[in-house]
Write an enzyme that holds these catalytic residues in place. Structure first.
Site, PDB file in Angstrom:
ATOM      1  N   CYS A  39     -14.361 -35.234 -22.823  1.00  0.00           N
ATOM      2  CA  CYS A  39     -14.577 -36.123 -23.981  1.00  0.00           C
ATOM      3  C   CYS A  39     -13.241 -36.647 -24.510  1.00  0.00           C
ATOM      4  CB  CYS A  39     -15.336 -35.357 -25.066  1.00  0.00           C
ATOM      5  SG  CYS A  39     -15.434 -36.182 -26.658  1.00  0.00           S
ATOM      6  N   CYS A  42     -12.702 -36.325 -28.238  1.00  0.00           N
ATOM      7  CA  CYS A  42     -12.396 -34.933 -28.573  1.00  0.00           C
ATOM      8  C   CYS A  42     -10.897 -34.668 -28.430  1.00  0.00           C
ATOM      9  CB  CYS A  42     -13.163 -33.973 -27.677  1.00  0.00           C
ATOM     10  SG  CYS A  42     -14.963 -34.091 -27.826  1.00  0.00           S
TER      11      CYS A  42
END
Length: 290
Positions: A39, A42
């Site tokens: 991600c 993230c």
């Protein structure tokens, strides 16, 4: 608030989540970053959280949960997209956000959980004033809070209230005037402004005995009635003050640009809507006006 080196988050899994997050949050707020290695948002959010953890120097615990490795935790806590950041206090989920928010918004999220140093000083001052009636000690703490964070307008409100309580009207006026326009519209600020206006009116008023003598000699001396209302309000004789103001309204709505009605409204604001005199005199004011 000083900036320090980044603080690494604690990796948490299904086995130790309860001990570190749920039980740990009974001692310190715990911020949980649900993420995954693939991600990109993230990876953008992680250093922001770690930097804030460093700045707050152990005043909250930052942990990470890899959702790929812990799908049960992700499902249990309703993680539908990542990054998803959840905050726990006293064993309960209290706040959350999703996505890689910019640093100022993440900081605001953290500040709702962990008071800044300035806010901690403000809370200490409030406790000192509430529990010990130590005005000078509280004001000293508030001055430090405002110095650390000039944008802490609640601290400025606290200063204004203590100054007003102790009769330092010029300082109270300066503190209220320093507030932003938005804050001046808040209920507490408006109440303090009403109290201050009444106190300033009482400070300008003539001696009470002289005012009573003037009204006895001339019931239409509305200036004396207004000053006497200020005096009576300052002494806590609110019904007497409201009666004087109501008489001004009945006799001359044009006096000092409707000063009788305007001052009644200030007194209503200072007393608050729950005071029993407020609904009674709102009705009587309406009856006098129409």
């Amino acid at each position: 608030m000083s900036t320090g080196p980044a603080t690494r988050a604690i990796a948490v899994n299904q086995a130790n989540f309860r001990d570190i997050v749920i039980e740990g949050s009974r001692k310190l707020p715990v911020v949980v970053d649900f993420w995954a290695p693939w991600c990109a948002p993230c990876r953008a959010l992680a250093p922001v959280l770690e930097q804030l953890a460093a700045e707050y120097s152990g005043r909250f615990t930052l942990v990470k949960v890899n959702t790929d490795e812990n799908p049960g935790l992700a499902g249990e806590y309703g993680v539908r997209g990542i990054p998803n950041v959840k905050a726990f206090v006293n064993g309960e989920l209290v706040d959350e956000f999703s996505g890689a928010l910019p640093q100022p918004l993440v900081r605001r999220f953290i500040e709702r959980l962990v008071p800044s140093p300035a806010e901690e000083l403000r809370r200490q001052a409030a406790a000192l004033y509430r529990e010990r009636a130590d005005a000078e000690g509280a004001l000293a703490l508030l001055a430090r809070a405002v110095e650390l964070d000039p944008g802490n307008e609640v601290a400025r409100l606290d200063q204004a209230e203590i100054y007003l309580d102790s009769g330092r009207l010029a300082q109270a006026r300066a503190a209220l005037d320093s507030l932003s326009g938005r804050m001046q519209l808040e209920k507490r600020a408006a109440t303090l402004a009403a109290r201050l206006a009444l106190a300033e009116g009482a400070a300008r008023a003539a001696d009470e005995t002289e005012l009573e003598r003037r009204i006895a000699a001339d019931a239409g001396d509305l200036e004396a009635r207004l000053e006497l209302a200020y005096r009576r309000a300052a002494d806590g004789r609110y019904r007497d003050a409201l009666d004087q103001l109501l008489e001004i309204v009945r006799r001359d709505r044009k006096f000092r640009d409707d000063a009788g009605r305007r001052t009644m409204l200030q007194l209503f604001a200072a007393l608050g809507p729950d005071h029993p005199l407020v609904p009674e005199y709102r009705r009587r004011l309406a009856g006098a006006m129409y």
